[in-house]
Write a protein that holds these residues in place. Sequence first.
Motif, PDB file in Angstrom:
ATOM      1  N   ARG A 215      85.645   5.090 -22.780  1.00  0.00           N
ATOM      2  CA  ARG A 215      85.345   4.695 -24.844  1.00  0.00           C
ATOM      3  C   ARG A 215      86.500   5.184 -25.566  1.00  0.00           C
ATOM      4  O   ARG A 215      86.447   4.573 -27.116  1.00  0.00           O
ATOM      5  CB  ARG A 215      84.568   5.741 -24.460  1.00  0.00           C
ATOM      6  CG  ARG A 215      82.940   5.482 -23.776  1.00  0.00           C
ATOM      7  CD  ARG A 215      82.096   4.180 -23.897  1.00  0.00           C
ATOM      8  NE  ARG A 215      82.215   4.233 -25.597  1.00  0.00           N
ATOM      9  CZ  ARG A 215      81.548   2.657 -25.620  1.00  0.00           C
ATOM     10  NH1 ARG A 215      81.403   2.135 -25.102  1.00  0.00           N
ATOM     11  NH2 ARG A 215      80.982   2.852 -26.916  1.00  0.00           N
TER      12      ARG A 215
ATOM     13  N   GLY B 204      85.928   2.665 -27.861  1.00  0.00           N
ATOM     14  CA  GLY B 204      85.364   2.893 -28.971  1.00  0.00           C
ATOM     15  C   GLY B 204      86.150   3.920 -30.091  1.00  0.00           C
ATOM     16  O   GLY B 204      86.960   3.682 -29.985  1.00  0.00           O
TER      17      GLY B 204
ATOM     18  N   GLU C 124      82.210   7.698 -31.279  1.00  0.00           N
ATOM     19  CA  GLU C 124      81.381   8.461 -29.090  1.00  0.00           C
ATOM     20  C   GLU C 124      80.939   9.661 -29.940  1.00  0.00           C
ATOM     21  O   GLU C 124      80.421  10.210 -29.238  1.00  0.00           O
ATOM     22  CB  GLU C 124      82.519   8.214 -28.795  1.00  0.00           C
ATOM     23  CG  GLU C 124      83.491   6.745 -28.905  1.00  0.00           C
ATOM     24  CD  GLU C 124      82.651   5.887 -28.720  1.00  0.00           C
ATOM     25  OE1 GLU C 124      81.084   6.144 -28.223  1.00  0.00           O
ATOM     26  OE2 GLU C 124      82.704   4.173 -29.065  1.00  0.00           O
TER      27      GLU C 124
ATOM     28  N   MET D  67      76.317   5.394 -26.329  1.00  0.00           N
ATOM     29  CA  MET D  67      77.599   5.074 -27.255  1.00  0.00           C
ATOM     30  C   MET D  67      77.634   3.711 -26.858  1.00  0.00           C
ATOM     31  O   MET D  67      78.528   3.643 -27.661  1.00  0.00           O
ATOM     32  CB  MET D  67      78.545   6.091 -26.376  1.00  0.00           C
ATOM     33  CG  MET D  67      78.585   7.307 -27.013  1.00  0.00           C
ATOM     34  SD  MET D  67      80.033   8.434 -25.719  1.00  0.00           S
ATOM     35  CE  MET D  67      79.449   8.502 -23.798  1.00  0.00           C
TER      36      MET D  67
END
Length: 219
Positions: free
Chosen positions: A65, A70, A75, A107
């Motif tokens: 992530r 992300g 996140e 997420m």
Amino acid sequence: MVVLSQAAIFLRRAWRDGKEMGLSEDRLRSGFKTGVISALGPSVAVLAGMLALIATIGGPVAWMRLSVIGSVAFELPAAELGVSQFGYSLGDPNISQRAYATAVWAMTLGGTGWLLVAAFGTRHMEKAREKISNGNEKLIPIISSAAMLGAFAYFLSGEATAGTPETGSIAVGGLVMLALLRLADSRDIQWIREWALGGAMLVGLVVGTALQLTVGSWW
């Protein structure tokens, strides 16, 4: 490897387009060096967010992530929102499987928005920029600066009143940034301009941590 490959492609494209725009080699090198230095400060924040996520959702998902997809500004709240539905907080031991799955889904689904915008909207950004400026090239730097200030203000608005460490970190970091830029302008020192953002973020991070460890949060 994917991230490094993307960075290499973007760097080569930016260097080529910069030459087509008439930028000199010195200005291109200066911009590249400034970008590298400015990336150091945010990377520290990403590392701190990575450690917080690893404690809750494990290393593989946290790494995916925050290194490829992300943003740490999204996140962490998304993961916190997911686990809080079952009475947990980030870092709590022995969270349930449903809380873990909810955090990951929060997420994943929440992060699809900017991926879709980047995939389908990037090609139209230049037309949007021309339409907003109405053909006046002098407005482009003003619009870009206003957009950047708005983005920073958006991210800081929630943190400014979150507690004493956050408020102190923002205030001190901002003052350090202003002081460094004033010093660089008064004495015409280029390297201070290049290190101003990273230095201000580092000082703000240290001040926030010190306040958290000493006085805690007063509100």
